[in-house]
Design a protein around this motif. Structure first.
Motif, PDB file in Angstrom:
ATOM      1  N   PRO A  18      55.438  30.127  53.549  1.00 50.07           N
ATOM      2  CA  PRO A  18      55.302  31.586  53.597  1.00 50.07           C
ATOM      3  C   PRO A  18      53.960  32.003  54.197  1.00 50.07           C
ATOM      4  N   THR A  19      53.973  33.127  54.897  1.00 52.05           N
ATOM      5  CA  THR A  19      52.761  33.620  55.551  1.00 52.05           C
ATOM      6  C   THR A  19      51.806  34.226  54.528  1.00 52.05           C
ATOM      7  N   ILE A  20      50.528  33.848  54.637  1.00 54.23           N
ATOM      8  CA  ILE A  20      49.503  34.337  53.719  1.00 54.23           C
ATOM      9  C   ILE A  20      48.785  35.530  54.335  1.00 54.23           C
ATOM     10  N   ARG A  21      48.618  36.577  53.553  1.00 58.81           N
ATOM     11  CA  ARG A  21      47.848  37.739  54.000  1.00 58.81           C
ATOM     12  C   ARG A  21      46.391  37.601  53.566  1.00 58.81           C
ATOM     13  N   ARG A  22      45.518  38.243  54.314  1.00 62.90           N
ATOM     14  CA  ARG A  22      44.120  38.363  53.912  1.00 62.90           C
ATOM     15  C   ARG A  22      43.988  39.586  53.012  1.00 62.90           C
ATOM     16  N   ILE A  23      43.370  39.419  51.863  1.00 62.53           N
ATOM     17  CA  ILE A  23      43.181  40.533  50.939  1.00 62.53           C
ATOM     18  C   ILE A  23      41.706  40.642  50.573  1.00 62.53           C
ATOM     19  N   GLY A  24      41.357  41.728  49.912  1.00 62.86           N
ATOM     20  CA  GLY A  24      39.993  41.933  49.459  1.00 62.86           C
ATOM     21  C   GLY A  24      39.936  42.151  47.957  1.00 62.86           C
ATOM     22  N   VAL A  25      38.738  42.303  47.445  1.00 58.35           N
ATOM     23  CA  VAL A  25      38.548  42.541  46.009  1.00 58.35           C
ATOM     24  C   VAL A  25      39.267  43.816  45.585  1.00 58.35           C
ATOM     25  N   SER A  26      39.296  44.816  46.476  1.00 59.74           N
ATOM     26  CA  SER A  26      39.974  46.075  46.150  1.00 59.74           C
ATOM     27  C   SER A  26      41.471  45.851  45.918  1.00 59.74           C
ATOM     28  N   ASP A  27      42.054  44.897  46.634  1.00 57.21           N
ATOM     29  CA  ASP A  27      43.469  44.592  46.438  1.00 57.21           C
ATOM     30  C   ASP A  27      43.704  43.962  45.066  1.00 57.21           C
ATOM     31  N   VAL A  28      42.773  43.140  44.634  1.00 55.81           N
ATOM     32  CA  VAL A  28      42.875  42.530  43.303  1.00 55.81           C
ATOM     33  C   VAL A  28      42.818  43.609  42.227  1.00 55.81           C
ATOM     34  N   LEU A  29      41.891  44.536  42.381  1.00 51.85           N
ATOM     35  CA  LEU A  29      41.779  45.626  41.409  1.00 51.85           C
ATOM     36  C   LEU A  29      43.023  46.507  41.430  1.00 51.85           C
ATOM     37  N   ASP A  30      43.587  46.709  42.614  1.00 49.39           N
ATOM     38  CA  ASP A  30      44.800  47.517  42.710  1.00 49.39           C
ATOM     39  C   ASP A  30      45.972  46.808  42.047  1.00 49.39           C
ATOM     40  N   ALA A  31      46.047  45.485  42.198  1.00 52.33           N
ATOM     41  CA  ALA A  31      47.106  44.718  41.534  1.00 52.33           C
ATOM     42  C   ALA A  31      46.970  44.845  40.018  1.00 52.33           C
ATOM     43  N   LEU A  32      45.727  44.839  39.532  1.00 53.55           N
ATOM     44  CA  LEU A  32      45.490  45.006  38.100  1.00 53.55           C
ATOM     45  C   LEU A  32      45.927  46.394  37.650  1.00 53.55           C
ATOM     46  N   ARG A  33      45.654  47.399  38.466  1.00 49.59           N
ATOM     47  CA  ARG A  33      46.075  48.770  38.144  1.00 49.59           C
ATOM     48  C   ARG A  33      47.595  48.860  38.070  1.00 49.59           C
ATOM     49  N   LEU A  34      48.266  48.270  39.029  1.00 49.81           N
ATOM     50  CA  LEU A  34      49.730  48.284  39.032  1.00 49.81           C
ATOM     51  C   LEU A  34      50.288  47.523  37.832  1.00 49.81           C
ATOM     52  N   GLY A  35      49.576  46.476  37.417  1.00 44.87           N
ATOM     53  CA  GLY A  35      49.992  45.758  36.221  1.00 44.87           C
ATOM     54  C   GLY A  35      49.931  46.635  34.984  1.00 44.87           C
ATOM     55  N   PHE A  36      48.877  47.451  34.888  1.00 41.32           N
ATOM     56  CA  PHE A  36      48.776  48.410  33.783  1.00 41.32           C
ATOM     57  C   PHE A  36      49.927  49.412  33.832  1.00 41.32           C
ATOM     58  N   GLU A  37      50.263  49.860  35.027  1.00 41.22           N
ATOM     59  CA  GLU A  37      51.353  50.829  35.154  1.00 41.22           C
ATOM     60  C   GLU A  37      52.673  50.231  34.686  1.00 41.22           C
ATOM     61  N   ASP A  38      52.932  48.983  35.059  1.00 44.44           N
ATOM     62  CA  ASP A  38      54.157  48.325  34.600  1.00 44.44           C
ATOM     63  C   ASP A  38      54.170  48.200  33.087  1.00 44.44           C
ATOM     64  N   PHE A  39      53.018  47.864  32.528  1.00 45.48           N
ATOM     65  CA  PHE A  39      52.932  47.691  31.078  1.00 45.48           C
ATOM     66  C   PHE A  39      53.192  49.001  30.348  1.00 45.48           C
ATOM     67  N   TRP A  40      52.582  50.093  30.827  1.00 52.97           N
ATOM     68  CA  TRP A  40      52.716  51.367  30.144  1.00 52.97           C
ATOM     69  C   TRP A  40      54.065  52.023  30.380  1.00 52.97           C
ATOM     70  N   ASP A  41      54.829  51.518  31.341  1.00 58.33           N
ATOM     71  CA  ASP A  41      56.148  52.079  31.595  1.00 58.33           C
ATOM     72  C   ASP A  41      57.024  51.979  30.350  1.00 58.33           C
ATOM     73  N   MET A 216      42.567  29.233  49.705  1.00 58.32           N
ATOM     74  CA  MET A 216      41.708  28.907  50.842  1.00 58.32           C
ATOM     75  C   MET A 216      41.548  30.094  51.793  1.00 58.32           C
ATOM     76  N   ALA A 217      42.597  30.900  51.932  1.00 55.96           N
ATOM     77  CA  ALA A 217      42.538  32.056  52.825  1.00 55.96           C
ATOM     78  C   ALA A 217      41.770  33.219  52.205  1.00 55.96           C
ATOM     79  N   ASN A 218      41.767  33.287  50.866  1.00 59.47           N
ATOM     80  CA  ASN A 218      41.115  34.406  50.164  1.00 59.47           C
ATOM     81  C   ASN A 218      40.256  33.888  49.009  1.00 59.47           C
ATOM     82  N   PRO A 219      39.253  33.072  49.285  1.00 57.49           N
ATOM     83  CA  PRO A 219      38.494  32.448  48.185  1.00 57.49           C
ATOM     84  C   PRO A 219      37.796  33.444  47.260  1.00 57.49           C
ATOM     85  N   VAL A 220      37.142  34.431  47.827  1.00 57.84           N
ATOM     86  CA  VAL A 220      36.385  35.380  46.990  1.00 57.84           C
ATOM     87  C   VAL A 220      37.314  36.253  46.147  1.00 57.84           C
ATOM     88  N   PRO A 221      38.339  36.895  46.732  1.00 57.52           N
ATOM     89  CA  PRO A 221      39.242  37.701  45.897  1.00 57.52           C
ATOM     90  C   PRO A 221      39.965  36.869  44.840  1.00 57.52           C
TER      91      PRO A 221
END
Length: 282
Positions: A18-41, A216-221
């Protein structure tokens, strides 16, 4: 048995990448936000699932306390986090269904047992279980070397010795460094493995290999994500593990959204007629 594949999808030996995308720290935080939304649903459903984690944790603590193995409480609590991806499989399914606007009633989390990728999921799960066992054995071996395998008399005496003596700090520093190594192994091999297998039946090897490429593609995030998981599990463990009933579901849902951000969607299947017309034109 033709469909019982573990190494790679299909009956052949080809491995999908599968193709890997480049993401940033902001994407990680957004994934966490979406996780909260799923939980509170529908939080009541997810807390019910998340309670599995703290209940098992309390059982482990009770077992070690009664078996004169107090020195294994901390390794068990930290190492048990290695099994978190397994416990969260049902949560990935709930997030997947919510993403598709399907019914997200909690019993759908059990439908993962019917997934065609279940053999591969079991294999990756066994790998994590083995890693957990090796971590516990390693932690006990380290304790035996530092403390000459002495049995702690009580929790208070053991904690006092660990925090106020040179051998105690040796145990803390070496133990956490070794634990960090195990955590990095688990992160680099399974960070997106289970959501990927639930979404696409590509085989255990491909799922593990994809997780490694994602790191390897996104070590910091990805390391930032690992830090979030470690800190969240620590905070959730402090109030007698009760906080894990919320932390685990949120992290589970967030992992699904992190997977969506990191991995390109699978290409749409080519209709049979279109495929035939392409062959004719060639």
């Amino acid at each position: 048995m033709a469909n019982f594949h573990v190494y790679a999808a299909g009956t052949g030996s080809d491995v999908q990448h599968p193709t890997i995308r480049r993401i940033g720290v902001s994407d990680v935080l957004d994934a966490l936000r979406l996780g909260f939304e799923d939980f509170w649903d529908k939080p009541s459903h997810y807390v019910f699932l998340g309670l599995i984690y703290p209940i098992v944790g309390v059982v482990l603590i009770t077992w070690t306390s009664g078996g004169n193995a107090l020195q294994l409480i901390y390794p068990l609590m930290t190492g048990f986090a290695l099994l978190g991806p397994i416990a969260a499989i049902g949560l990935y399914e709930i997030s997947r269904r919510r993403e598709l606007n399907l019914d997200t009633s909690w019993w759908h989390a059990l439908e993962v047992r019917n997934s065609p990728a279940m053999p591969a999921i079991v294999v990756v799960g066994i790998m994590l279980m083995a890693l957990f066992v090796v971590w516990i054995v390693t932690a006990h071996t380290l304790y035996a070397r530092v403390y000459d395998d002495a049995v702690p008399l009580s929790i208070g005496a053991f904690v006092s010795d660990v925090l106020t003596t040179q051998r105690g700090w040796t145990l803390i520093i070496l133990g956490n460094l070794i634990g960090l190594l195990f955590a990095l192994i688990a992160l680099s091999t399974t960070v997106v493995a289970f959501p990927l297998l639930l979404d696409r039946d590509i085989g255990a090897y491909a799922a593990i290999e994809t997780s490694a490429r994602a790191i390897m593609a996104n070590p910091v995030p990805m390391l930032f994500w690992g830090l979030i998981v470690a800190v969240a599990l620590l905070i959730g463990s402090l109030p007698l593990l009760v906080g894990l009933a919320i932390v685990l579901p949120v992290l589970g849902h967030a992992t699904w959204h992190l997977y969506r951000k990191v991995i390109e969607p699978a290409p749409a299947p080519v209709p049979v007629k279109a495929a035939r017309s392409r062959k004719r034109s060639n």
